[in-house]
Enzyme design. Structure first.
Site, PDB file in Angstrom:
ATOM      1  N   PRO A 180       4.776  -5.147  -1.127  1.00 24.76           N
ATOM      2  CG  PRO A 180       7.048  -4.651  -1.407  1.00 24.76           C
ATOM      3  CD  PRO A 180       6.109  -5.538  -0.614  1.00 24.76           C
ATOM      4  N   GLY A 181       3.876  -3.475  -4.122  1.00 22.98           N
ATOM      5  CA  GLY A 181       3.677  -3.645  -5.558  1.00 22.98           C
ATOM      6  C   GLY A 181       3.981  -2.345  -6.266  1.00 22.98           C
ATOM      7  NE  ARG A 182      -0.334   2.379  -6.147  1.00 22.92           N
ATOM      8  CZ  ARG A 182      -1.452   2.439  -6.849  1.00 22.92           C
ATOM      9  NH1 ARG A 182      -1.472   3.124  -7.975  1.00 22.92           N
ATOM     10  NH2 ARG A 182      -2.558   1.835  -6.435  1.00 22.92           N
ATOM     11  N   GLY A 186       0.763  -1.236   0.000  1.00 29.46           N
ATOM     12  CA  GLY A 186       0.000   0.000   0.000  1.00 29.46           C
ATOM     13  C   GLY A 186       0.792   1.282   0.000  1.00 29.46           C
ATOM     14  NE  ARG A 223      -3.299   3.639 -11.426  1.00 29.43           N
ATOM     15  CZ  ARG A 223      -3.071   4.881 -11.053  1.00 29.43           C
ATOM     16  NH1 ARG A 223      -2.496   5.748 -11.873  1.00 29.43           N
ATOM     17  NH2 ARG A 223      -3.407   5.277  -9.840  1.00 29.43           N
ATOM     18  CB  CYS A 257     -15.395   4.010 -30.654  1.00 30.90           C
ATOM     19  SG  CYS A 257     -14.725   4.102 -32.315  1.00 30.90           S
ATOM     20  CD  GLU A 258     -16.548   3.312 -24.670  1.00 28.59           C
ATOM     21  OE1 GLU A 258     -17.193   4.209 -24.086  1.00 28.59           O
ATOM     22  OE2 GLU A 258     -16.989   2.165 -24.867  1.00 28.59           O
TER      23      GLU A 258
END
Length: 419
Positions: free
Chosen positions: A274-276, A239, A312, A341-342
């Site tokens: 830990p990741g991010r 986190g 994201r 197409c959004e």
């Protein structure tokens, strides 16, 4: 330390030119710095020097087996949340005794596979899951080591979509009732109850919620040991955030001090996920400008990366810095958008950025976490290539997908053939 810098007006990853990579493999592509991963992992681990610890990289943040293999070489374990992530971790050479399996919805097949692999521990999230873990372990004639995930009701002060430690979140068991669940698990015949686990959210920029959660976990461990349950592991999850724009993020040493002050002299092995924090600023997404548009009220840069490549901004309205691969003093306020197409297909809106011309390159920063891992084939777009840089060399660790890759698993039913 910044691993993406300008040399003679051109952006480099370590000692490798992003323009060179783009000219040789095309765009879009993700590029990661091996040195960034190495330095971040070592700094994180060294902050806990003198304490027994296992650093389990959160595979979901950046699951490429090339990255996982690099982390395995540094001594990292893996925090997994699916059978597919288990397979990736094992193929990358991560020691099964450094793998922890989290997640609220583990299937029997996934549990079976993890038991056969001999992972360190399951982080269980409900009484029903405890029963399934016990049943599957008994069938295999094995014992399942488990921790129970505790929901400590600590406010992580982060985006509500990535907050996981409040009562209203789906994760874990309430701290008020979890002691009863530990006693229940200890009475099952094929479980070894060895840990407590909590994870309160992602992209935290303040250490105080971690300290608050750690104090709650330490108190619980003491109560459980008084109940005769020999807790060996305290898994504090992950986190810890990164700087996307102007966030002030605690140093690893400050994070470690907050945890260690709360843990005190408790005899326990610490686990972190830990990741991010390790992967986020280790990677960028390189994209080419296809067209420019002026609607009269807005300027647009249409690039060849889209929301399917980096979700994201569309999903969380998240900020990612955008820099030119070739330095320029010209500026423009515009939306950076993709071909999908959004209306929600954007990488930035109303952003003051460098005015890169058609066929020029942008680097979308802080894209190493939850970039490629959340990519999709929406609009039947092949997913981007992934590249790992080490010094002056780059290595393709995932080739760009082809149209054949998109339709490979599909088939036309027999009644529609030969019409």
């Amino acid at each position: 330390m910044d691993y993406f810098t300008y040399q003679n007006g051109t952006m480099y990853c370590e000692d490798t030119s992003l323009e060179q990579i783009a000219s040789e493999i095309g765009t879009p592509f993700y590029v990661y710095s091996a040195k960034s991963f190495t330095d971040s992992f070592n700094t994180f681990s060294n902050a806990f020097e003198g304490r027994e610890r296992i650093i389990c990289f959160a595979v979901k943040s950046c699951p490429n087996i090339g990255i996982l293999s690099l982390l395995a070489s540094l001594g990292a374990g893996a925090d997994i949340v699916s059978g597919g992530e288990l397979d990736r971790a094992l193929k990358a050479g991560i020691n099964p005794q450094k793998i922890v399996f989290a997640g609220v919805g583990k299937t029997r097949q996934e549990i079976h596979e993890a038991l056969e692999a001999g992972i360190l521990m399951f982080n269980a999230e409900s009484e029903q899951e405890l029963d399934v873990l016990n049943d599957e372990a008994r069938k295999l004639g094995k014992r399942a080591k488990i921790a129970i995930r505790v929901n400590p009701n600590v406010d992580p002060k982060t985006h509500p979509y990535i907050s996981t430690g409040l009562k209203k979140n789906k994760f874990g068991i309430s701290v008020e009732t979890v002691r009863e669940q530990f006693r229940y698990a200890a009475g099952l015949d094929s479980l070894d109850v060895e840990g407590v686990h909590c994870h309160i959210g992602s992209q935290l920029t303040d250490v105080s919620p971690f300290a608050d959660a750690a104090k709650i976990m330490v108190s619980l461990i003491k109560d459980l040991r008084a109940d005769g349950i020999n807790i060996k592991y305290l898994d504090m999850g992950g986190g810890l955030g990164i700087t996307y724009k102007d966030e002030t993020v605690p140093k690893h040493e400050d994070y470690a001090k907050a945890i260690l002050d709360a843990v005190g002299d408790l005899d326990i092995t610490l686990i972190f996920e830990p990741g991010r924090n390790l992967s986020g600023n280790a990677g960028v997404l390189v994209t080419r400008v296809l067209y420019t548009k002026d609607s009269g009220t807005k300027h647009f840069k249409v690039v060849d990366a889209a929301m399917n490549d980096l979700a994201r901004p569309s999903l969380y309205d998240a900020y990612h810095g955008i820099k030119p691969v070739y330095e320029t003093e010209n500026r423009i306020t515009c939306d950076v958008v993709g071909p999908i197409c959004e209306t929600g297909d954007f990488l930035a809106r109303d952003r003051d950025i460098a005015d890169v011309p058609v066929d020029g390159l942008y680097a979308v920063l802080s894209a190493g976490a939850y970039g490629m891992s959340m990519a999709s084939n929406y609009n039947s777009r092949p997913r981007a290539a992934e590249v790992l840089v080490s010094g002056g060399k780059y290595y393709i660790i995932r080739r760009r997908e082809t149209y054949a890759d998109l339709t490979g698993p599909e088939s036309v039913p027999a009644f529609l053939r030969n019409r």
